[in-house]
Design an enzyme around this catalytic site. Structure first.
Site, PDB file in Angstrom:
ATOM      1  N   SER A  87       4.862   2.085   7.944  1.00  0.00           N
ATOM      2  CA  SER A  87       4.524   0.971   7.056  1.00  0.00           C
ATOM      3  C   SER A  87       5.705   0.604   6.159  1.00  0.00           C
ATOM      4  CB  SER A  87       3.329   1.345   6.184  1.00  0.00           C
ATOM      5  OG  SER A  87       2.162   1.410   6.942  1.00  0.00           O
ATOM      6  N   ASP A 136       0.159  -7.651   1.095  1.00  0.00           N
ATOM      7  CA  ASP A 136       0.612  -6.282   1.348  1.00  0.00           C
ATOM      8  C   ASP A 136       2.140  -6.189   1.333  1.00  0.00           C
ATOM      9  OD1 ASP A 136       0.170  -3.586   1.691  1.00  0.00           O
ATOM     10  OD2 ASP A 136       0.193  -3.691   3.879  1.00  0.00           O
ATOM     11  N   HIS A 143       0.808  -1.218   0.000  1.00  0.00           N
ATOM     12  CA  HIS A 143       0.000   0.000   0.000  1.00  0.00           C
ATOM     13  C   HIS A 143       0.844   1.272   0.000  1.00  0.00           C
ATOM     14  CE1 HIS A 143       0.432  -0.365   4.491  1.00  0.00           C
ATOM     15  NE2 HIS A 143       0.496   0.941   4.409  1.00  0.00           N
TER      16      HIS A 143
END
Length: 402
Positions: free
Chosen positions: A248, A171, A141
């Site tokens: 992230s 992901d 993402h």
């Protein structure tokens, strides 16, 4: 001077009281000094030798002369290999589409475009370097919907990165930069993690480069459904090390400074909780992305649930089943025209083993299936109405989401 008997008694009492107070005071002072000395000698305990080895003295002390503890040592080792990734992508502007309505166009000229059809969206995430020649790993993402990103190294260099592959199911994404002799991370093992072990996160939350947070492993094998992202195929590591937007794609480390997971900020409401993709899953997906540019995930086509006495009653009512067991993994549903359907599995079957390995929770089934390859024959032992049966199911490819 003559003293009365009463005055003499008072003086004797005062003399005795004074001596007692002096003795008590000296005793109190002694106890106070002793307690203070004991308190002053207390230091923060460092991990045992078996947890944090050191080549020089067997353990990294938490109170050494230079104040370097195992956390600082891990960060010094891995920090240079953690990067910031800035991604820019064009997205459709919904307001622009709305203005195409003929009723609204009358207020503008036919050739006039009051609002751009596309808008630029910018995001920041983290990543870490796998190889000296510029292989990077991050979250899907972070780099989704873009072909190139800007990668900033800890030494200040900013390089263009090419997005080699993206896997939205786990992901995980990989990026390539052109550079040599880069610092790299060391991959660890997440298979035997125990809640309570140290967890160290490094990343760029809110654009603050190389930020370090520490906590413990809170839990392991959190399913995608439990975490609130049912479209993913990951058994997450849960930690209380702070993971915020920008973290992230950064590494989650153990006490030795080895990468055990990839941090992912997937729950905006998860205050005090963070989640990470186990490094074995991330590394396997990254390798496939670098070699083939895409990943095929094995797919059976079953919906599972972990049984409990209350859950059993609920599942029986909702799915019109007659499950008798109060523990295990029940198949709630089977997708039409799926490998499971063709292999003979039915709703109400309670899974006992996968490829001969006993399983107790659905996360274990998911792990075993995910570790296989598309087209493999998977032996699934089930309890069907009190009878043990084994079905051989040839896995298919996970359907791509549009």
């Amino acid at each position: 001077m003559k003293l009365s008997l009463k005055q003499l008694a008072v003086y004797v009492f005062l003399l005795a009281f004074g001596c007692g107070a002096g003795l008590f005071g000296s005793r109190y002072l002694l106890l106070k000094n002793s307690s203070f000395q004991q308190l002053k000698n207390v230091t923060m305990a460092s991990p045992p030798e078996s947890v944090v080895p050191n080549s020089s003295n067997g353990v990294i002390g938490a109170t050494g002369g230079d104040n370097v503890n195992f956390i600082a040592t891990a960060v010094q080792k891995v920090g240079p290999a953690v990067v910031r990734i800035n991604a820019t992508r064009k997205v459709a502007n919904p307001i622009s589409d709305a203005l195409k309505n003929p009723l609204l166009r009358r207020f503008f000229g036919e050739d006039e475009q009051p609002i751009p059809q596309e808008r630029i969206e910018r995001g920041t995430g983290s990543g870490f370097i796998l190889s000296e020649d510029g292989d990077l790993l991050t979250n899907a993402h972070v780099v989704a919907d873009t072909d190139t990103v800007q990668v900033t190294l800890k030494d200040g260099r900013s390089l263009e990165g090419k997005v080699v592959g993206v896997d939205s199911v786990t992901d995980v994404a990989v990026v390539k930069i052109k550079a040599d002799h880069l610092p790299t991370v060391k991959l660890g093992n997440s298979q035997n993690l125990i809640p309570g072990q140290w967890a160290i996160a490094i990343g760029n939350p809110l654009g603050l480069d190389n930020t370090v947070t520490i906590g413990i492993i809170s839990a392991t094998d959190r399913t995608s459904t439990q975490v609130g992202v049912p479209d993913k195929r990951v058994s997450f590591i849960q930690t209380d090390a702070a993971i915020n937007p920008g973290n992230s794609g950064g590494p989650l480390l153990n006490a030795q400074g080895e990468v055990i997971g990839v941090n992912t900020a997937i729950r905006a409401d998860a205050q005090g909780l963070g989640f990470a993709i186990p490094i074995e899953t991330a590394a396997r997906i990254a390798n496939e992305l670098f070699t083939k540019g895409r990943v095929e995930h094995p797919f059976l086509g079953i919906e599972m649930a972990d049984l409990s006495p209350i859950r059993k009653k609920q599942i029986n009512q909702e799915n019109q089943l007659n499950i008798q067991q109060e523990a295990g993994i029940v198949i709630k549903g089977v997708t039409d025209d799926s490998p499971a359907k063709r292999g003979g599995l039915l709703p109400g079957d309670v899974i006992q083993k996968v490829n001969g390995k006993p399983v107790k929770i659905s996360a274990q089934v998911q792990k075993l299936v995910e570790s296989s390859k598309v087209g493999d024959i998977i032996a699934i032992e089930v309890n069907r109405n009190g009878k043990i049966q084994t079905f051989k199911v040839q896995s298919g490819a996970y359907p791509e989401t549009k």
